[in-house]
Scaffold this motif. Structure first.
Motif, PDB file in Angstrom:
ATOM      1  N   VAL A 264      50.636 -13.796  40.128  1.00  0.00           N
ATOM      2  CA  VAL A 264      51.925 -13.014  40.287  1.00  0.00           C
ATOM      3  C   VAL A 264      52.783 -13.533  39.007  1.00  0.00           C
ATOM      4  N   ALA A 265      53.787 -12.990  38.967  1.00  0.00           N
ATOM      5  CA  ALA A 265      54.703 -13.257  37.868  1.00  0.00           C
ATOM      6  C   ALA A 265      55.683 -13.915  38.634  1.00  0.00           C
ATOM      7  N   MET A 266      56.078 -15.293  37.815  1.00  0.00           N
ATOM      8  CA  MET A 266      57.120 -16.227  38.379  1.00  0.00           C
ATOM      9  C   MET A 266      58.262 -16.203  37.613  1.00  0.00           C
ATOM     10  N   HIS A 267      59.569 -16.212  37.742  1.00  0.00           N
ATOM     11  CA  HIS A 267      60.715 -16.443  37.050  1.00  0.00           C
ATOM     12  C   HIS A 267      61.357 -17.629  37.868  1.00  0.00           C
ATOM     13  N   MET A 268      61.773 -18.747  36.734  1.00  0.00           N
ATOM     14  CA  MET A 268      62.566 -19.870  37.414  1.00  0.00           C
ATOM     15  C   MET A 268      63.538 -20.465  36.318  1.00  0.00           C
ATOM     16  N   VAL A 269      64.194 -21.094  36.975  1.00  0.00           N
ATOM     17  CA  VAL A 269      65.092 -22.017  35.851  1.00  0.00           C
ATOM     18  C   VAL A 269      64.649 -23.331  36.218  1.00  0.00           C
ATOM     19  N   SER A 270      64.365 -24.034  34.828  1.00  0.00           N
ATOM     20  CA  SER A 270      64.036 -25.422  35.097  1.00  0.00           C
ATOM     21  C   SER A 270      64.570 -26.237  34.003  1.00  0.00           C
ATOM     22  N   SER A 271      64.669 -27.698  34.412  1.00  0.00           N
ATOM     23  CA  SER A 271      65.319 -28.580  33.471  1.00  0.00           C
ATOM     24  C   SER A 271      64.049 -29.416  32.859  1.00  0.00           C
ATOM     25  N   GLU A 272      63.133 -28.983  32.975  1.00  0.00           N
ATOM     26  CA  GLU A 272      61.742 -29.823  32.326  1.00  0.00           C
ATOM     27  C   GLU A 272      62.237 -29.664  30.727  1.00  0.00           C
ATOM     28  N   THR A 273      61.926 -30.963  30.267  1.00  0.00           N
ATOM     29  CA  THR A 273      62.418 -30.764  28.723  1.00  0.00           C
ATOM     30  C   THR A 273      60.819 -31.091  27.845  1.00  0.00           C
ATOM     31  N   LEU A 274      59.817 -31.789  28.241  1.00  0.00           N
ATOM     32  CA  LEU A 274      58.829 -31.966  27.400  1.00  0.00           C
ATOM     33  C   LEU A 274      58.019 -30.549  27.420  1.00  0.00           C
ATOM     34  N   PHE A 275      58.393 -29.638  26.834  1.00  0.00           N
ATOM     35  CA  PHE A 275      57.907 -28.257  27.031  1.00  0.00           C
ATOM     36  C   PHE A 275      56.476 -28.045  26.438  1.00  0.00           C
ATOM     37  N   TRP A 276      56.118 -28.605  25.409  1.00  0.00           N
ATOM     38  CA  TRP A 276      54.680 -28.337  25.213  1.00  0.00           C
ATOM     39  C   TRP A 276      53.780 -28.796  25.853  1.00  0.00           C
ATOM     40  N   GLU A 277      53.801 -30.267  26.391  1.00  0.00           N
ATOM     41  CA  GLU A 277      52.926 -30.932  27.183  1.00  0.00           C
ATOM     42  C   GLU A 277      52.875 -29.969  28.453  1.00  0.00           C
ATOM     43  N   THR A 278      53.905 -29.528  28.866  1.00  0.00           N
ATOM     44  CA  THR A 278      53.981 -29.034  30.192  1.00  0.00           C
ATOM     45  C   THR A 278      53.304 -27.652  30.233  1.00  0.00           C
ATOM     46  N   MET A 279      53.672 -26.873  29.065  1.00  0.00           N
ATOM     47  CA  MET A 279      52.852 -25.785  28.848  1.00  0.00           C
ATOM     48  C   MET A 279      51.458 -25.723  28.963  1.00  0.00           C
ATOM     49  N   GLU A 280      50.764 -26.889  28.214  1.00  0.00           N
ATOM     50  CA  GLU A 280      49.221 -27.177  28.279  1.00  0.00           C
ATOM     51  C   GLU A 280      49.069 -27.360  29.583  1.00  0.00           C
ATOM     52  N   LYS A 281      49.813 -28.195  30.407  1.00  0.00           N
ATOM     53  CA  LYS A 281      49.313 -28.155  31.709  1.00  0.00           C
ATOM     54  C   LYS A 281      49.292 -27.259  32.627  1.00  0.00           C
ATOM     55  N   LEU A 282      50.662 -26.334  32.400  1.00  0.00           N
ATOM     56  CA  LEU A 282      50.321 -24.920  33.019  1.00  0.00           C
ATOM     57  C   LEU A 282      49.090 -24.064  32.696  1.00  0.00           C
ATOM     58  N   LYS A 283      48.940 -24.180  31.435  1.00  0.00           N
ATOM     59  CA  LYS A 283      47.498 -23.202  31.091  1.00  0.00           C
ATOM     60  C   LYS A 283      46.454 -23.754  31.679  1.00  0.00           C
ATOM     61  N   ASN A 284      46.262 -24.942  31.707  1.00  0.00           N
ATOM     62  CA  ASN A 284      45.006 -25.475  32.409  1.00  0.00           C
ATOM     63  C   ASN A 284      45.016 -25.132  33.993  1.00  0.00           C
ATOM     64  N   LEU A 285      46.325 -24.901  34.643  1.00  0.00           N
ATOM     65  CA  LEU A 285      46.257 -24.606  36.247  1.00  0.00           C
ATOM     66  C   LEU A 285      45.841 -23.020  36.043  1.00  0.00           C
ATOM     67  N   GLY A 286      45.641 -22.279  35.030  1.00  0.00           N
ATOM     68  CA  GLY A 286      45.362 -20.973  35.077  1.00  0.00           C
ATOM     69  C   GLY A 286      46.660 -19.986  34.796  1.00  0.00           C
ATOM     70  N   ALA A 287      47.687 -20.587  34.323  1.00  0.00           N
ATOM     71  CA  ALA A 287      48.832 -19.877  33.964  1.00  0.00           C
ATOM     72  C   ALA A 287      48.646 -19.064  32.727  1.00  0.00           C
ATOM     73  N   SER A 288      49.485 -17.796  32.425  1.00  0.00           N
ATOM     74  CA  SER A 288      49.337 -17.169  31.117  1.00  0.00           C
ATOM     75  C   SER A 288      50.803 -16.385  31.002  1.00  0.00           C
ATOM     76  N   SER A 289      50.642 -15.754  29.958  1.00  0.00           N
ATOM     77  CA  SER A 289      51.899 -15.283  29.514  1.00  0.00           C
ATOM     78  C   SER A 289      53.224 -16.082  29.680  1.00  0.00           C
ATOM     79  N   ILE A 290      53.125 -17.385  29.133  1.00  0.00           N
ATOM     80  CA  ILE A 290      54.244 -18.302  29.376  1.00  0.00           C
ATOM     81  C   ILE A 290      55.521 -17.868  28.421  1.00  0.00           C
ATOM     82  N   LEU A 291      56.618 -17.755  28.993  1.00  0.00           N
ATOM     83  CA  LEU A 291      57.530 -17.664  28.220  1.00  0.00           C
ATOM     84  C   LEU A 291      58.727 -18.615  28.473  1.00  0.00           C
TER      85      LEU A 291
END
Ligand code: PRT
Ligand code: ZN
Length: 300
Positions: A264-291
């Protein structure tokens, strides 16, 4: 009908570490300041607000005396001003309306790199150079350390090299100045950042409304600056895990994808700041098209 003195007066630093951020904050809040004005006071064009440009050390007193209604100043300056007062004058002198997200620094004790540091007893009977004698004394008195004060208004970091002092107590942000001068931090005396203060005493409803509007906008600007709008595609089976990686994103908007039933597509507001690390973790979970997009304005 507008009463006399109905414009809100704000004191901010004329030129120094807080001036750019203070101006930017007000501009972000939609206040159009006439930047051509070079004098002590500038007028906002679109709100009943006047800006008074002064030295930062004068801001607490201008607010306390009611010369201005609001001030943007470092907590270090406020605390030093407070500790400098006679005991009977140490009462509530202003209100802190909100913390600001700039001017972050710490007042630290630092010593030459070639000197070994074991504990606070090192400072017993040493000569310490500082522009913050009251904050320093307050800190060392609590630890029962006696010291010789070397009071300097600027260039505190050169005092050990000139043999004026054995240590310094000065503000540090990146640590570069200490490094350049062969010094290192050993104790944190006070942690500071800028804040918005207001004078005590009654204000007209008109002024109160302007100030409340300003506080709401400042909080919105700070919230927006520390938040990001995130869009991604995530496997349906991993939605909870994705959300758990993104602080403040507990309630995402979920949309179906046209040609993929497993995601599914998810849209959300987050205060997460460590973004490169978090994006890598999201990718490892199978997430894609991360903007990840910055947010211009926010109001809750
Ligand atoms: O002329 P005026 O009196 O208005 O200015 P000022 O020279 O007294 O103050 P200014 O502009 O230096 O600082 C204004 C306020 O900014 C301070 O009161 C703090 O609240 C805040 N602030 C944040 C800092 C720093 N960071 C800071 N790093 N103030 C000063 N410094 C100085 C520090 O004294 C040292 O010389 O920067 C140097 C260290 O920086 P780093 O990055 O090398 O660690
Ligand atoms: Zn100053």
């Amino acid at each position: 009908m507008l009463e006399k003195n109905s414009r809100v007066r704000i004191a901010m630093q004329k030129s120094g570490r807080l001036s750019d951020d203070s101006k930017k904050l007000l501009t972000r809040c939609g206040i159009k300041i006439n930047l051509q004005q070079k004098g002590l006071i500038a007028f906002a064009e679109n709100m009943p607000i006047d800006i008074m440009y002064v030295r930062d050390d004068d801001i607490p007193e201008l607010v306390i005396q009611g010369v201005v209604d609001l001030g943007i100043v470092g907590k270090n300056v406020l605390k030093e001003n407070f500790l400098n007062r006679k005991e009977k004058l140490k009462k509530n002198l202003y209100n802190i309306l909100c913390d600001l997200d700039f001017g972050t620094c710490r007042l630290s004790l630092s010593i030459p790199l070639n000197v070994k540091y074991c504990n606070i007893q090192y400072f017993q009977n040493t000569r310490i150079a500082t522009s913050y004698p009251n904050l320093l004394k307050n800190f060392l008195d609590k630890k029962k350390i006696q010291f010789k004060l070397c009071s300097l208004n600027g260039s505190v970091e050169v005092a050990p090299r000139l043999n004026l002092a054995d240590a310094i107590c000065d503000l540090v942000s990146t640590g570069a100045t200490l490094k350049e001068n062969g010094l290192y931090e050993v104790e944190t005396v006070y942690i500071s950042s800028a804040c918005l203060i207001s004078r005590l005493g009654k204000m007209s409803i008109f002024k109160e409304n302007i100030i409340n509007k300003l506080i709401t906008r400042i909080q919105g600007v700070i919230k927006a600056r520390e938040s990001k709008y995130i869009m991604l595609h995530a496997p349906i089976s991993k939605l909870d895990k994705v959300v758990s990686l993104l602080r403040g994103a507990e309630n995402p908007t979920i949309l179906k994808l046209a040609n993929d039933k497993t995601k599914v597509a998810m849209h959300m507001v987050s205060s997460e700041t460590l973004f490169w690390e978090t994006m890598e973790k999201l990718k490892n979970l199978g997430a894609s098209s991360i903007l990840v997009l910055p947010i211009e304005k926010m109001m809750e």
